[in-house]
Design a protein around this motif. Structure first.
Motif, mmCIF file in Angstrom:
data_model
loop_
_atom_site.group_PDB
_atom_site.id
_atom_site.type_symbol
_atom_site.label_atom_id
_atom_site.label_comp_id
_atom_site.label_asym_id
_atom_site.label_seq_id
_atom_site.Cartn_x
_atom_site.Cartn_y
_atom_site.Cartn_z
ATOM 1 N N TRP A 255 0.433 90.885 -88.822
ATOM 2 C CA TRP A 255 0.678 92.113 -88.058
ATOM 3 C C TRP A 255 -0.164 92.106 -86.788
ATOM 4 C CZ3 TRP A 255 -2.511 95.982 -86.333
ATOM 5 C CH2 TRP A 255 -1.866 97.075 -85.775
ATOM 6 N N TYR A 256 -1.436 91.723 -86.880
ATOM 7 C CA TYR A 256 -2.329 91.704 -85.727
ATOM 8 C C TYR A 256 -1.797 90.747 -84.657
ATOM 9 C CZ TYR A 256 -6.566 91.230 -82.960
ATOM 10 O OH TYR A 256 -7.467 91.210 -81.927
ATOM 11 N N PHE A 257 -1.333 89.570 -85.071
ATOM 12 C CA PHE A 257 -0.790 88.589 -84.128
ATOM 13 C C PHE A 257 0.428 89.159 -83.403
ATOM 14 C CE2 PHE A 257 2.359 85.273 -83.268
ATOM 15 C CZ PHE A 257 1.670 84.511 -82.358
ATOM 16 N N TYR A 258 1.378 89.700 -84.134
ATOM 17 C CA TYR A 258 2.595 90.200 -83.514
ATOM 18 C C TYR A 258 2.379 91.495 -82.747
ATOM 19 C CZ TYR A 258 5.500 86.567 -85.400
ATOM 20 O OH TYR A 258 6.054 85.351 -85.650
ATOM 21 N N ASP A 259 1.389 92.281 -83.109
ATOM 22 C CA ASP A 259 1.087 93.510 -82.382
ATOM 23 C C ASP A 259 0.628 93.170 -80.970
ATOM 24 O OD1 ASP A 259 0.729 96.383 -82.211
ATOM 25 O OD2 ASP A 259 -1.421 95.926 -82.136
ATOM 26 N N GLY A 260 -0.231 92.164 -80.835
ATOM 27 C CA GLY A 260 -0.663 91.733 -79.509
ATOM 28 C C GLY A 260 0.493 91.203 -78.682
ATOM 29 N N ARG A 261 1.365 90.478 -79.328
ATOM 30 C CA ARG A 261 2.530 89.931 -78.632
ATOM 31 C C ARG A 261 3.460 91.065 -78.181
ATOM 32 N NH1 ARG A 261 6.276 84.890 -80.112
ATOM 33 N NH2 ARG A 261 8.040 85.485 -78.841
ATOM 34 N N ALA A 262 3.640 92.071 -79.005
ATOM 35 C CA ALA A 262 4.494 93.207 -78.638
ATOM 36 C C ALA A 262 3.915 93.944 -77.436
ATOM 37 C CB ALA A 262 4.656 94.151 -79.820
ATOM 38 N N GLY A 263 2.591 94.080 -77.390
ATOM 39 C CA GLY A 263 1.960 94.718 -76.243
ATOM 40 C C GLY A 263 2.209 93.938 -74.963
ATOM 41 N N MET A 264 2.140 92.623 -75.043
ATOM 42 C CA MET A 264 2.386 91.779 -73.873
ATOM 43 C C MET A 264 3.847 91.865 -73.449
ATOM 44 S SD MET A 264 1.138 89.970 -71.567
ATOM 45 C CE MET A 264 -0.520 89.822 -72.203
ATOM 46 N N GLU A 265 4.757 91.928 -74.398
ATOM 47 C CA GLU A 265 6.174 92.035 -74.053
ATOM 48 C C GLU A 265 6.475 93.347 -73.339
ATOM 49 O OE1 GLU A 265 8.418 91.183 -77.578
ATOM 50 O OE2 GLU A 265 7.861 89.065 -77.528
ATOM 51 N N ARG A 266 5.783 94.421 -73.713
ATOM 52 C CA ARG A 266 5.948 95.690 -72.994
ATOM 53 C C ARG A 266 5.485 95.544 -71.547
ATOM 54 N NH1 ARG A 266 4.033 98.095 -77.856
ATOM 55 N NH2 ARG A 266 1.944 98.096 -76.992
ATOM 56 N N ARG A 267 4.356 94.859 -71.337
ATOM 57 C CA ARG A 267 3.857 94.647 -69.967
ATOM 58 C C ARG A 267 4.826 93.794 -69.160
ATOM 59 N NH1 ARG A 267 -0.995 93.675 -72.764
ATOM 60 N NH2 ARG A 267 -2.349 95.485 -72.677
ATOM 61 N N ILE A 268 5.348 92.753 -69.766
ATOM 62 C CA ILE A 268 6.305 91.889 -69.070
ATOM 63 C C ILE A 268 7.549 92.682 -68.686
ATOM 64 C CG2 ILE A 268 7.876 89.920 -69.370
ATOM 65 C CD1 ILE A 268 5.615 88.646 -71.096
ATOM 66 N N ARG A 269 8.052 93.500 -69.600
ATOM 67 C CA ARG A 269 9.232 94.313 -69.304
ATOM 68 C C ARG A 269 8.940 95.285 -68.161
ATOM 69 N NH1 ARG A 269 10.529 96.186 -74.180
ATOM 70 N NH2 ARG A 269 9.195 98.003 -73.987
ATOM 71 N N GLU A 270 7.742 95.903 -68.171
ATOM 72 C CA GLU A 270 7.392 96.828 -67.094
ATOM 73 C C GLU A 270 7.307 96.100 -65.756
ATOM 74 O OE1 GLU A 270 3.946 99.854 -65.512
ATOM 75 O OE2 GLU A 270 3.620 98.812 -67.392
ATOM 76 N N ILE A 271 6.701 94.922 -65.733
ATOM 77 C CA ILE A 271 6.593 94.164 -64.490
ATOM 78 C C ILE A 271 7.978 93.772 -63.989
ATOM 79 C CG2 ILE A 271 5.814 91.968 -63.508
ATOM 80 C CD1 ILE A 271 3.283 92.281 -65.227
ATOM 81 N N ARG A 272 8.841 93.334 -64.894
ATOM 82 C CA ARG A 272 10.205 92.953 -64.481
ATOM 83 C C ARG A 272 10.957 94.138 -63.893
ATOM 84 N NH1 ARG A 272 13.694 88.938 -67.759
ATOM 85 N NH2 ARG A 272 15.010 89.876 -66.206
ATOM 86 N N GLU A 273 10.862 95.304 -64.541
ATOM 87 C CA GLU A 273 11.656 96.452 -64.122
ATOM 88 C C GLU A 273 11.031 97.210 -62.953
ATOM 89 O OE1 GLU A 273 12.093 98.676 -67.710
ATOM 90 O OE2 GLU A 273 13.410 97.185 -68.622
ATOM 91 N N SER A 274 9.720 97.380 -62.953
ATOM 92 C CA SER A 274 9.074 98.244 -61.973
ATOM 93 C C SER A 274 8.540 97.512 -60.750
ATOM 94 C CB SER A 274 7.919 98.997 -62.636
ATOM 95 O OG SER A 274 8.399 99.811 -63.679
ATOM 96 N N TYR A 275 8.331 96.217 -60.853
ATOM 97 C CA TYR A 275 7.751 95.476 -59.742
ATOM 98 C C TYR A 275 8.718 94.454 -59.149
ATOM 99 C CZ TYR A 275 3.241 97.445 -61.036
ATOM 100 O OH TYR A 275 2.220 98.308 -61.305
#
Length: 126
Positions: free
Chosen positions: A12-32
């Motif tokens: 869970w800890y491993f995938y939780d960190g990955r999910a957080g990074m995927e949210r950042r990547i999605r925000e950068i793709r959409e907002s920047y």
């Protein structure tokens, strides 16, 4: 063959960190503006990505140092909505562009809080 057993908490800890990074990547793709790489030249694309990274880091630093705690986890689109979708009018008194914001106690309170935090910042030592 080496088999490693991980506990449920570690998985869970491993995938939780990955999910957080995927949210950042999605925000950068959409907002920047990173939905499409602009050129086929490697150097130009590398520079474009560096500019986007700089913009992301500046906005994040601004959020963490100048904005209230409840605004620090907002995405760029929500932050843009709160900060920049304020009623106003662009006028040109004496031929100088001036943005006049709507007369609102809430807007004035937000601006004063943000500016107090900005004025407390110390410049970086070089």
């Amino acid at each position: 063959m080496l088999c490693i057993m991980l506990s449920k908490a570690l998985v869970w800890y491993f995938y939780d960190g990955r999910a957080g990074m995927e949210r950042r990547i999605r925000e950068i793709r959409e907002s920047y503006a990173l939905t499409k790489i602009p050129t086929r030249a490697f150097a130009a694309n590398a520079l474009y990505l560096e500019v986007i990274r700089l913009a992301y880091n500046l906005v994040t630093a601004f959020q963490r140092t100048c904005l209230p705690a409840e605004w620090q986890s907002l995405t760029l689109s929500k932050l843009r909505h709160k900060l920049f979708w304020v009623p106003g009018e662009l006028t040109r008194p004496q031929n100088r562009a001036t943005l006049r914001l709507g007369n609102s106690a809430l807007i004035t309170e937000w601006a004063e809080k943000i500016l107090r935090r900005v004025y407390k910042l110390k410049p970086l030592e070089g």
